[in-house]
Design an enzyme around this catalytic site. Structure first.
Site, PDB file in Angstrom:
ATOM      1  N   HIS A 148      -0.080  -2.412  -1.586  1.00  0.00           N
ATOM      2  CA  HIS A 148       0.457  -3.391  -2.534  1.00  0.00           C
ATOM      3  C   HIS A 148      -0.696  -3.853  -3.417  1.00  0.00           C
ATOM      4  O   HIS A 148      -0.535  -3.962  -4.628  1.00  0.00           O
ATOM      5  CB  HIS A 148       1.094  -4.554  -1.778  1.00  0.00           C
ATOM      6  CG  HIS A 148       1.803  -5.519  -2.665  1.00  0.00           C
ATOM      7  ND1 HIS A 148       2.757  -5.125  -3.582  1.00  0.00           N
ATOM      8  CD2 HIS A 148       1.695  -6.870  -2.807  1.00  0.00           C
ATOM      9  CE1 HIS A 148       3.207  -6.180  -4.235  1.00  0.00           C
ATOM     10  NE2 HIS A 148       2.565  -7.247  -3.780  1.00  0.00           N
TER      11      HIS A 148
ATOM     12  N   LYS B 117      -2.607  -0.597  -9.008  1.00  0.00           N
ATOM     13  CA  LYS B 117      -2.316  -1.659  -9.966  1.00  0.00           C
ATOM     14  C   LYS B 117      -3.385  -1.813 -11.058  1.00  0.00           C
ATOM     15  O   LYS B 117      -3.059  -2.244 -12.168  1.00  0.00           O
ATOM     16  CB  LYS B 117      -2.050  -2.969  -9.229  1.00  0.00           C
ATOM     17  CG  LYS B 117      -0.674  -2.927  -8.533  1.00  0.00           C
ATOM     18  CD  LYS B 117      -0.334  -4.219  -7.834  1.00  0.00           C
ATOM     19  CE  LYS B 117       1.117  -4.204  -7.347  1.00  0.00           C
ATOM     20  NZ  LYS B 117       1.377  -3.208  -6.287  1.00  0.00           N
TER      21      LYS B 117
END
Length: 396
Positions: A284, A313
């Protein structure tokens, strides 16, 4: 029907890395970040965001309630896989095909513009309809666009939205309720989300730095990734998934990672494999102090130094409700036959480790397995303790 394996037969992706699979793949493996400083949503203050600057399809063929940039983004991803989806509809029938999407913004940007005009004294625009921001909008629009008569629904659980959508899609097929599902996620940038995360002091003024000692927050992004999911064998299968809700805090994860650990354990158990078999974990990896600390401990405990890991990300930005689908698409690209060397999605950071975190085996730019990537896990941990993990396996 519960023993069926569900496959990701085709994939369309639009994100800060590009507006086609080929463009995304090239920039992904070259470790070229799509996060750039802009002041579009913060006038007078540059902020790094994962912006999609490609031309998007029109939604003029749909009613006013469906006319949002979010839905245009979804159509851009659909265009890449539309022939395969239409073949599935022809094969199975429109009533045996579903649409299950994750989003967190829907058409909030259109509402922002309408309210600004109203506050200025000019009334609401004729082109505005409240339905543009309703969460069901992308699923209903896609179903109408394709003439699909099966279930059409949206999951909206912040950053786990599209992971939960893909798990729901798999369940529809395994229960025998559908033969094919168009699934994934879409989210687009707007002032509301940028201001909201800024108010939480969660937004970094530089490219985000997951797992680093100097990490100080996220870069928000946008995009869409859509999959055609069926029980027909393909190169990548969704072998397992896990979902949990720890309810620890409105915006902070449980520091012990109990919910995250449970979701990952469920995904492994459903796939019937051991943690030691996982080749790669897409973290994540938001680059916030609390998320990275929690996730590093959980991943270290479960996988040790056997699996390589990265947060993508810094490449795409955090696309909120679409993040899990976009990261699933990056895993899908890495698991295709044309990646025989197992080149992995790279981890970009400043190289300064946080000594308080357990060391992980980072997939730095150029990292490869030297063989095809067989098992990939993707984590998504959302506000409110909504956790999801997707486990992908290669081949039939």
């Amino acid at each position: 029907m519960t023993g069926l394996t569900v496959y990701l037969n085709d994939c369309g992706i639009v994100c800060a890395l590009g507006a086609s699979r080929e463009a995304v793949r090239a920039r992904l493996f070259a470790a070229h970040s799509g996060v750039v400083p802009v002041d579009t949503y913060t006038p007078g203050r540059l902020l790094p965001l994962g912006v999609v600057d490609a031309a998007l399809p029109s939604v003029a063929q749909h009613g006013i309630a469906a006319r949002s940039r979010n839905n245009r983004m979804a159509l851009a991803a659909l265009a890449q896989i539309r022939p395969a989806v239409e073949q599935a509809i022809a094969r199975y029938g429109a009533d045996r095909v579903a649409v299950v999407i994750g989003t967190s913004t829907s058409g909030i940007a259109e509402t922002e513009g309408a309210i600004c005009q109203h506050v200025a004294g000019d009334g609401l625009p004729k082109a505005f309809h409240y339905g543009q921001q309703e969460m069901a909008s992308p699923a209903l629009m896609l179903a109408e666009e394709l003439g699909i008569d099966g279930p059409a629904l949206v999951h909206s659980s912040a950053c786990s939205s599209s992971a939960k959508a893909m798990a729901s899609a798999a369940r529809l097929i395994r229960m025998g309720l559908c033969d094919a599902v168009l699934t994934g996620g879409v989210d687009t940038l707007c002032g509301f989300t940028v201001a909201g995360f800024s108010a939480l002091a969660s937004v970094s003024a530089r490219r985000c730095n997951p797992l680093g000692a100097n990490r100080d927050g996220i870069n928000i992004g946008e995009g869409a990734a859509l999959f055609l999911m069926t029980a027909q064998a393909a190169s990548v299968a969704l072998r397992g998934w896990g979902e949990s809700s720890d309810g620890h805090h409105m915006s902070a994860p449980d520091p012990a990672g109990g919910g995250a650990r449970l979701a990952i354990a469920q995904a492994l158990a459903r796939a019937g494999i051991a943690a030691s078999q996982v080749d790669y974990v897409n973290l994540h990896g938001t680059a916030t102090p609390q998320n990275d600390a929690m996730e590093a401990r959980v991943v270290s405990d479960l996988f040790g130094a056997t699996a390589m890991v990265s947060s993508t990300k810094p490449l795409t930005g955090h696309a909120l409700g679409a993040a899990a689908a976009i990261e699933a698409a990056l895993c899908w690209l890495a698991m295709q036959d044309d990646n025989a060397e197992g080149l992995l999605p790279p981890h970009l950071w400043d190289g300064v480790p946080d000594e308080s975190l357990p060391p992980l085996r980072l997939a730095l730019p150029g990292a490869r397995l030297g063989r095809p990537l067989d098992w990939a896990l993707s984590n998504s941990f959302a506000f409110g303790g909504s956790n999801a993990a997707l486990l992908f396996g290669r081949g039939a």
